[in-house]
Design an enzyme around this catalytic site. Structure first.
Site, PDB file in Angstrom:
ATOM      1  CE1 TYR A 132      -6.871   2.617  -0.852  1.00 55.08           C
ATOM      2  CE2 TYR A 132      -4.496   2.911  -0.561  1.00 55.08           C
ATOM      3  CZ  TYR A 132      -5.561   2.190  -1.061  1.00 55.08           C
ATOM      4  OH  TYR A 132      -5.334   1.043  -1.761  1.00 55.08           O
TER       5      TYR A 132
ATOM      6  CG  ASP B  24      -8.017   3.504  -4.939  1.00 57.99           C
ATOM      7  OD1 ASP B  24      -9.201   3.620  -5.323  1.00 57.99           O
ATOM      8  OD2 ASP B  24      -7.228   2.696  -5.449  1.00 57.99           O
TER       9      ASP B  24
ATOM     10  CB  THR C 186       3.760  17.030  -5.916  1.00 59.02           C
ATOM     11  OG1 THR C 186       4.282  15.743  -5.702  1.00 59.02           O
ATOM     12  CG2 THR C 186       2.251  17.002  -5.803  1.00 59.02           C
TER      13      THR C 186
ATOM     14  CD  GLU D  76      -2.910  -0.921  -0.121  1.00 67.44           C
ATOM     15  OE1 GLU D  76      -2.972   0.165  -0.715  1.00 67.44           O
ATOM     16  OE2 GLU D  76      -3.509  -1.937  -0.527  1.00 67.44           O
TER      17      GLU D  76
END
Ligand code: SF4
Length: 360
Positions: free
Chosen positions: A140, A158, A313, A57
């Protein structure tokens, strides 16, 4: 006061069918992933390994399954249990992570393994609330681990699930602001009897059927209530607020000596924290006017043709690369063997700059 979202009658009336049809599809044709326990295996008594699920994950946040799976395999082979990872040298963890990006994840992974060892007797906590306290574990991941590993009824959402839900309800409020609304819209449908299988089934639906482009609505078990399908415009959803990324510029210096290259470690915290980079100018809104004033030494620096471009980002980076050779390693730093870069914590950005320097 938070207002509950409106759930259309057609969905309210069909919740048991939506769950059952989705789970049937998952039982018959859900994806097989190395960290996943398939329903037929669960029936035989196989249980999910929280360490393996947690690793997958964390790695798959911002990373595709094909890209992340070899990393998952390498990590498990080298550190088979959470205690092994807790004991590992952090630089080794960063070196193994190199190429996956978002390096705060690797730093948190290591920190989290040590917390599990020291504060939780080596076992992951079982509830969403406790899992959320761990470094690097967001809503999440906590919901997913609680459901998959410990059969807790949670609401797993998600990016794939956000897309399915926005289409199901034809909800056009743009992401990321609509995240909590989409979670609330997903919640009433979430299955509490088989929470792990349901969450994985829904994520599978998003990644294999309700795809960003050309969704396969004709084979979707939810098409009979899907508003976007009925309206004929699934690809319109989800709406997203467009990000404008500023561009930053800088220069980096590849100093080579006898098959080694000079590198330095970035500060522990922040962007690419703890990773290796070439000596660099600051990264600013315009290219520095005298880039060589930031070079580690006075050498015959040669500017390489082309530029390195890298997207983070929050900004895009463009780097000029300078290269020089030296006969002595008399500058302080990390002299990394060019033939053995995999042994070092070298992020993709640095690899791109080295590739450009070596092709000059
Ligand atoms: S019917 Fe189409 S748009 Fe609607 S959830 Fe299924 S795949 Fe997605």
């Amino acid at each position: 006061m938070k207002v509950s979202p409106h759930i259309p009658r057609i969905i309210q009336d069909n919740i048991p069918k939506l769950r059952a049809d989705l789970l049937r599809r998952y039982d018959e044709s859900g994806r097989t992933l190395p960290w996943r326990v398939r329903p037929e295996d669960r029936k035989r008594g196989v249980v999910a390994d929280p360490y393996a699920v947690w690793l997958s994950e964390i790695m798959l946040q911002q990373t595709t399954v094909p890209h992340g799976t070899p990393y998952w395999e390498k990590f498990l082979a080298r550190w088979p249990a959470v205690a092994d990872l807790a004991r590992a040298d952090r630089d080794d963890v960063l070196a193994m992570w190199a190429g996956l990006g978002y390096y705060a994840r690797a730093r948190n992974l290591h920190k989290c393994a040590q917390i599990i060892r020291d504060d939780y007797d080596g076992s992951f906590p079982k509830t969403e609330k406790e899992l959320l306290k761990l470094p690097g574990v967001g809503p999440y991941t906590a919901a997913t681990m609680a459901a998959i590993c410990f059969n807790q009824p949670t609401n797993i959402v998600d990016g794939n699930v956000e897309r399915v839900i926005s289409r199901l309800y034809a909800e056009d409020a743009p992401l990321p602001k609509s995240k909590s609304l989409l979670r609330d819209l997903a919640a009433p449908i979430a299955d509490s009897d088989r929470p792990g299988d349901y969450g994985q089934a829904l994520m599978d639906l998003g990644s294999t059927v309700c795809t960003p482009t050309s969704p396969k609505c004709e084979i979707c078990p939810w098409s009979f209530v899907c508003r976007a399908f009925k309206d004929g415009n699934p690809e319109y959803y989800p709406q997203k607020i467009k990000k404008v990324r500023p561009v930053k510029y800088g220069a980096v210096f590849a100093l080579i000596c006898d098959g080694n290259i000079l590198m330095q470690k970035r500060p522990d915290k922040g962007l690419l924290g703890g990773m290796l980079e070439l000596p660099s100018s600051p990264w600013e809104q315009t290219m520095p006017e005298a880039p060589l004033s930031f070079a580690p030494d006075r050498k015959n620096w040669e500017k390489c043709q082309g530029q390195v471009k890298h997207v983070f980002t929050h900004f895009e980076l463009r780097l000029d690369v300078y290269r020089a050779e030296t006969k002595a390693q008399n500058i302080e730093g990390i002299w990394a063997e060019l033939d053995n870069l995999l042994a070092y914590a070298v992020p993709t950005l640095t690899k791109k700059a080295i590739t450009l320097a070596m092709s000059a």
